[in-house]
Design an enzyme around this catalytic site. Structure first.
Site, short mmCIF file in Angstrom:
data_model
loop_
_atom_site.label_atom_id
_atom_site.label_comp_id
_atom_site.label_asym_id
_atom_site.label_seq_id
_atom_site.Cartn_x
_atom_site.Cartn_y
_atom_site.Cartn_z
N HIS A 198 0.83 -1.19 0.00
CA HIS A 198 0.00 0.00 0.00
C HIS A 198 0.87 1.25 0.00
CE1 HIS A 198 -4.00 -1.56 0.24
NE2 HIS A 198 -3.80 -2.24 1.36
N ASP A 214 2.45 14.69 1.51
CA ASP A 214 3.57 13.75 1.52
C ASP A 214 3.09 12.41 0.99
OD1 ASP A 214 5.67 15.28 2.49
OD2 ASP A 214 5.28 14.78 4.59
N ASP A 230 7.89 10.30 2.33
CA ASP A 230 8.90 10.56 1.31
C ASP A 230 10.09 11.32 1.90
OD1 ASP A 230 7.46 12.92 1.67
OD2 ASP A 230 6.81 13.08 -0.42
N ASP A 231 9.83 12.19 2.89
CA ASP A 231 10.93 12.89 3.55
C ASP A 231 11.88 11.91 4.24
OD1 ASP A 231 9.67 15.22 2.79
OD2 ASP A 231 8.79 15.61 4.75
N CYS A 254 0.19 2.81 -4.51
CA CYS A 254 -0.58 4.03 -4.77
C CYS A 254 0.24 5.27 -4.41
CB CYS A 254 -1.87 4.02 -3.96
SG CYS A 254 -2.98 2.65 -4.31
N ASP A 261 11.23 11.74 -4.25
CA ASP A 261 11.53 13.18 -4.38
C ASP A 261 12.75 13.43 -5.25
OD1 ASP A 261 9.38 14.20 -2.98
OD2 ASP A 261 10.40 14.19 -1.05
#
Length: 317
Positions: A198, A214, A230-231, A254, A261
């Site tokens: 997921h 994010d 993502d950070d 998804c 990034d």
């Protein structure tokens, strides 16, 4: 003043390419029966639409294509396959460097002279809401492809599956695997990262996203430990990877279009014919990460052990 490409190379030392199954705002399908994709074993069982389409192109009938095929061709063929199955998702290619998308698709490099390593994560969320069926198969099929076609050795492949046999894909275990492959990899090495599971989109908590959201991975214990933003991937996997390491990532989930990034993008939407730079890309967070790495900040090495406060407004889809 440095050019955009020079800033990108200074901020992200490794050459990283990522194929995602969809754009940030899209969902990605888990297919209950992938026999029509003409896959190797376990054909006829479940699988992710992105991984299944890629394998249909690059490993059909357990054979690599006889002719060279470019990154652009791979993405467009994936889109055609997905569209023919009535999936609307648009595959996307992102990169840490500007690249000619007519370049031959390869997970290695012609001047490769090091080791080949992989971290591969497949999560079916067995017994949980939103249970999937194809993510284990994605990883096992890609593992066979990497070993058969690209010469990866099983001893250098870290497999995380929620099957009770492999390492459990908890948040801590996934991030530990990413930290370890960064630490182990040296100039000349090839790295492959795979995630099937997921993905979610949650409100940006530090103001670095133009769309205010994010993108996240969803570990098997997300209800307890939270999501992988993502950070977090930028801090733990992308920026610290050493110069001279060649990384290919497949994100079959998804909301995954820009989950690493990376500053250069190509969408297989039939309208783009080349890779473009993200004009809104902000290099300041990367500069801060590099500064912390240079200072030997111990908090950076353990940043991913911090537990998120729940999933916020995310929808597991």
């Amino acid at each position: 003043m440095s050019s955009f490409a020079e800033k990108a190379e200074a901020s992200i030392p490794a050459e990283i390419r990522m194929i995602s199954g969809c754009r940030d705002e899209q969902t990605s399908a888990d297919v209950s029966n992938v026999a029509s994709f003409t896959l190797p074993d376990p054909a006829g069982r479940a699988g992710g639409a992105c991984t299944s389409a890629l394998l249909n192109i690059m490993y059909k009938d357990k054979h690599a294509p006889d002719d060279d095929i470019s990154f652009q061709d791979v993405l467009l063929k994936m889109r055609d396959i997905l569209s023919s199955k009535n999936f609307t998702q648009i595959p996307q290619l992102s990169s840490s460097r500007p690249m000619d998308i007519s370049t031959k698709f390869d997970i290695s490099q012609p001047d490769f002279h090091g080791n080949k390593r992989a971290v591969m994560v497949g999560i079916n969320y067995i017994g949980q809401d939103g249970e999937l069926r194809g993510c284990h198969n994605d990883v096992l099929n890609m593992k066979e492809y990497l070993m058969d076609v690209h010469g990866f050795e099983e001893s250098n492949m870290n497999i995380l599956l929620d099957d009770g046999v492999h390492t459990d894909p908890t948040k801590d275990n996934i991030m530990t695997a990413f930290r370890e492959i960064v630490q182990q990899s040296e100039e000349g090495d090839v790295v492959y990262i795979h995630y099937s599971g997921h993905g979610a989109s949650v409100r940006d908590d530090d103001g670095d996203e133009a769309d205010g959201m994010d993108e996240t991975l969803v570990p098997v214990d997300y209800n307890k430990s939270g999501l992988i933003r993502d950070d977090d991937l930028l801090t733990t996997l992308v920026v610290p990877m050493k110069k001279g390491v060649f990384v290919t990532a497949i994100m079959d989930c998804c909301h995954s279009g820009t989950i690493l990034d990376l500053p250069f993008n190509f969408k297989a939407d039939g309208e783009m014919d080349h890779m473009v730079a993200d004009e809104n890309y902000d290099f300041d967070p990367l500069t801060a990460i590099i500064g912390q790495l240079a200072a030997g900040n111990p908090m950076l090495a353990t940043a991913m052990n911090v537990v998120d406060q729940g999933c916020g407004n995310c929808t597991i889809s």
